[in-house]
Every structure is written in C-alpha cells, then in structure tokens.
Design an enzyme around this catalytic site. Structure first.
Site, short mmCIF file in Angstrom:
data_model
loop_
_atom_site.label_atom_id
_atom_site.label_comp_id
_atom_site.label_asym_id
_atom_site.label_seq_id
_atom_site.Cartn_x
_atom_site.Cartn_y
_atom_site.Cartn_z
CG LEU A 101 -25.40 30.78 11.39
CD1 LEU A 101 -26.44 31.81 11.85
CD2 LEU A 101 -26.00 29.84 10.36
CG ASP A 102 -21.51 32.60 5.63
OD1 ASP A 102 -22.06 33.69 5.86
OD2 ASP A 102 -21.85 31.87 4.69
CE LYS A 103 -16.80 40.16 8.46
NZ LYS A 103 -15.46 40.68 8.07
CB THR A 105 -25.15 33.40 7.26
OG1 THR A 105 -24.70 33.00 5.96
CG2 THR A 105 -26.48 32.72 7.53
NE ARG A 188 -23.13 32.66 2.06
CZ ARG A 188 -23.77 33.81 2.11
NH1 ARG A 188 -24.11 34.42 0.98
NH2 ARG A 188 -24.07 34.38 3.26
#
Length: 234
Positions: A101-103, A105, A188
């Site tokens: 998961l990106d920063k 999320t 996104r």
C-alpha cells in the site's frame, strides 16, 4: 533446533545477541528453569522474558496500516515496521507485506513469511479480489462503472488493458472498487483516467477477509488458518 537458532530465526536478535540474552537468563521453560545455549526445547515450552514465543513460520498477520508509512525498509522515512515489534523485521524467513500500500493509503495489509501464500494472493492469475473505499475530489459522473468494468481501460504509459473492476457508488464523491490486479498506483490512475482525483484510499478487504471493525490503525493480529482461507477466496 538449538535454542540460539530458534530465537534468532524468530527475530529476537542476532546469534550473538541471543547468546547474550541467554547468559542473562532471559529464556526459561514453563516451570521457570533458565535455558542455555546448549538447550533444544520445543517451541511451545519456551518463555522469553516471561512471554511465550511468537509462532514459528509460517506466520501471517493482518495489520491496519495508517497513512504516512511506507511498506519497504528501503524507503526513507517512517515504515510499517516502526509500528510492529522490531523482531518482525528480523525473522528468518522475513515477514513481508503481501503487496504494497502506498504511503497515503490506509487499511488492510497482510504480512507473511509464507512465500507460497504471498504468491497466491498477489498473482493476477489467481483472481484474488482486493476491495478499496475511495474518496474523490469531484462528484462521480456516472460513466465510471462502465469504464472500469469494460476490460478495455488502458492506463497512461501502458499498453495492456486492465482487467474488469467492479465499482459501487457509496455517495456523491465516494465509491467502493474491487480489482484483481495490483499495478502501480492503479486505483488512483484509474480515476485519473476517468477525469477525477483520489483524495483518500483505504483497502477494506482481501478476498473475503474484511478489515475488522475492532482493529484500530497501527494495530495487528495473527491470522489463523480459517482467516487465511477467507483471504484466498474470490
């Protein structure tokens, strides 16, 4: 297995550090007898500083990731390992995130040292769905579900179309989306292709395993076989 190797594999320290712990009497059996470097006790009969040992491999946990943390120890700044017991990053085999998961999320993040399970959950050929709740900058226009479900959407900079995704409208600027892939910043970029901008993203389920309501951000729990089976289901 020798106690030194057992504790080192579980991340309680390097072999040298573990030996130091043992010399200080930090490991005992269930009756309180101090264990030493030459002992080879059963895993379930050992206490470390008075607490039962973490489960042996394979270990899988569910972590409720907050925003502001990355999923890689190679990234600068705060990482998910800062919120977990330090020994989790030192286990052998290592406890790794099942897809990143990106920063920014939040939500459900599985972590495991089971390589087969990790591959089973992230490989697109197994069709394991991942479900997210999305907050948007602008109202939905009504064409997004058809676009995402078409199987024909090609993201900018790519040449292969995305697999069909399911979109459920939750509000004027809110939706739930389920995908079977994990391309870079996929959701996104999907909404960007639809002319919108994601302002909030939270993963709420992997397979049929949902993020528990009683697990706060930054908290984690060990999963049993039944929960892992739910994560594998489409």
């Amino acid at each position: 297995m020798k106690l030194v190797k057992l504790l080192a594999n579980l991340g309680y320290g390097s072999r040298t550090q573990v030996e130091r712990h043992l010399r200080k009497g930090h490991a005992t059996d269930l009756d309180g007898k101090v264990l030493g470097t030459k002992d080879s006790p059963p895993h379930g009969k050992v206490l470390f500083q008075g607490e039962p040992l973490d489960p042996p491999a394979p270990l899988t946990i569910l972590f409720h990731k907050p925003a502001g943390y990355t999923c890689s120890t190679e990234d600068p700044g705060d990482t998910i390992y800062d919120l977990l017991p330090a020994r989790f990053a030192l286990r052998n085999p290592v406890l790794s995130p099942v897809g990143r998961l990106d920063k920014d999320t939040t939500g459900l993040l599985l972590m495991t040292d089971d390589g087969q399970l990790l591959h089973r959950l992230i490989s697109p050929k197994h069709h394991v769905p991942k479900t997210y709740e999305v907050a948007l900058d602008r109202p939905l226009e009504g064409h997004e579900a058809e676009l995402f479900g078409s199987g024909e959407l090609v993201l900018r900079g790519e040449d292969q179309p995305l697999r069909p995704a399911q979109l459920e409208v939750l509000g004027e600027k809110e939706a739930r989306i389920t995908i079977e892939e994990g391309r870079y910043h996929q959701i996104r970029r999907m909404f960007a292709a639809a002319g919108n901008h994601v302002t909030g993203l939270k993963r709420v389920a992997v397979g049929r395993l949902a993020l528990p309501d009683d697990l706060d951000e930054g908290e984690w729990r060990i999963l049993d076989d039944a929960a892992i089976a739910l994560a594998k289901q489409g």
